[in-house]
Design an enzyme around this catalytic site. Sequence first.
Site, PDB file in Angstrom:
ATOM      1  CG  ASP A  92       7.969 -15.967 -27.394  1.00  0.00           C
ATOM      2  OD1 ASP A  92       8.043 -17.235 -27.751  1.00  0.00           O
ATOM      3  OD2 ASP A  92       7.064 -15.864 -26.569  1.00  0.00           O
ATOM      4  NE  ARG A 126      47.815 -24.955 -35.758  1.00  0.00           N
ATOM      5  CZ  ARG A 126      47.320 -24.691 -36.515  1.00  0.00           C
ATOM      6  NH1 ARG A 126      49.154 -24.425 -38.030  1.00  0.00           N
ATOM      7  NH2 ARG A 126      46.718 -25.028 -38.120  1.00  0.00           N
TER       8      ARG A 126
END
Length: 728
Positions: free
Chosen positions: A109, A679
């Site tokens: 939850d 990169r």
Amino acid sequence: MVDGGNNIKEASWESVSSMLQVGGTVIGSARCKAFRTREGRLQAALNLVQKSITNLCVIGGDGSLTGANLFREEWSGLLDELLQKGAISEEAVRNNSALHIVGMVGSIDNDFCGTDMTIGTDSALHRIIEVVDAIMTTAQSHQRTFVLEVMGRHCGYLALVSALACGADWVFFPEMPPEDGWEDNMCQKLSENRADKKRLNIIIVAEGAIDCHNKPITPDYIKDLVVRNLGFDTRVTILGHVQRGGTPSAFDRILASRMGVEAVLALLEASAGTPACVVSLVGNQAVRLPLMECVQMTQEVQKAMDEKKFEEAVRLRGRSFENNLTTYRLLCNHKADSELPHSSFNVAVLNVGAPAAGMNAAVRSAVRVGITEGHKMFAVSDGFEGFHKGQIKEIKWGDVGGWTGQGGSLLGTKRTLPGKHLDKIAEQMRIHNINALLVIGGFEALESVLQLFEARAHFDEFCVPLCMLPATISNNVPGTDLSIGADTSLNAIVETCDRIKQSASGTKRRVFIIETMGGYCGYLATVGGLAAGADTVFIYEEPFDIRDLQGNVEHLTEKMKTSIQRGLVLRNENCNENFTTDFIYQLYSEEGRGVFDCRKNILGHMQQGGAPSPFDRNFGTKVAAKAVQWITKTMNDSYKGGRVFANSEESACLLGMRRRAMVFQPVAQIKDETDFEHRIPKEQWWLKLRPLMKILAKYKTSYDVSDSGQLEHVTRFRAKEGDTLAAI
């Protein structure tokens, strides 16, 4: 713990092997009535003392953690009582004088204060979204309305996030009871959506949904309402315990692994005076919080709800819940055009680089928030390639309906950089009077925004707010810990590794060599390896030589002598130009001859596709909403003499997650943090997870504890009035 005997066993390395991919709990869980009584706790204390156990790691919800804390407070009293009864010796009392407790929150939850995510929540969202995606296809075919009930008796997190992640028409949950007259408002919205050619409606209801008079709102009540007022064909689906089942998602495996380490470190450092703590996650950082502070705050939420102080309850739920609610309100605030604020600004959105799951969720969110803020939104097809050719058109609210759950890039994306076509792009910006650009993409997107920023000296058209959102499966963009798309890719890798491991369960002694994507960035390989239980992971950032390969073969040979007779080796595609996947496969086949055999697997583009995971949908939606609000503010601040003119460093930014917060960082400053040749960022946070992965694969290595959490206090997050930007 109360029954003792064979229920308390020593765990060995092998006994916890292969547990990683199993849902639920292998060691079992129960709500124990006996432990609520002092007699029960006395018996539990005796069982622990008999085995000299003085450290407890409790994984559960607030009930379990409160019980554990009470047990700790009573500990010395329980030992005295056992001593008087003659059940234990004085020496046993001395040796076991202090009980240390650390908690980890396992609850689908996500109802525990102090942590952004509890263990199990992400997996439950996966189950919900799988069902919603499946229902959407049938609902669209038949023009139906579906009412879905998800779990959450006292907390609406699952309902709220799944509504965000699937673009539901309406959501009901306990923390936000609808005002009187909601029935008419909802029916009006549903019929407007149907009139807008939307073939399906999805309404999500939490189990504990109530109206402002504390009256329950049930799925059947909503169904009858829709049928009675609108005559729409309506169906109810109650998900129930489906949400608790299934294999854990990649996010949950990483979260739980990181929390497990943090819990052990906390226990090792505990002294008699330290309070029991909970290890939790804030942003992307593990922290330790006093257990009772978290429990008290969690109980305060319920108290606020009982007293109908719903805004207070939302604030107590914490930053993550509040951010989701703010974003939901922004996106679902679809007013008639006449009611919207009107700005004279035009904002363009485009995708650059390789496709990544979650890009469409980000575009949808950006378009809708932009329209809500009164701007005209423009969509650019095929990145800067399409931009310089003039493939730019206005995009409306309805055009992005249903985009959240779609993989890839619906706008189209290309790797082309703007550098070669700056004059044509400037011309298109002039023709369409574009006042700001939102670029969603990977490393090329960063390079593109840098090129536009640097071209401002020659083209006034680029002197507008420029914002970049990192979206790439490789997670190789500097300035952010996480990128949109990486979570979906990790789940694809982990799912495949699980299947590959299972394929070996019938055959004995097999090692799999698996190649992942990522360019030079080892994020997917490392974090995927951690989540899949790999024996070793070869990446570019951590150079290796033939001796390391030899050492790994010996390590696998030792492993094959145990009851776990399979191995998993991950290799990033560019980790070494000579030690290719084929080379490693052939080397291991030869060196392992007679001990194990080898198989190789190149995962390829499977890692790029698929429907976005709930995390990527939600992350994309939230960051895009925040980016558009930043764009609005920057356009307003730089509006002078009838036009937008922004040429400061601060007006060309990347929005990234840095440890605990979402931060706007000027691209000019990020340039220094970047290795452009390979990169990748010069520094990467996840490299700190590598020793953990090695330890879990039984390598002898040291673990850097400098980054472990210090005990902090629960903060009460308060957003200033009207400051929605801070709230996201």
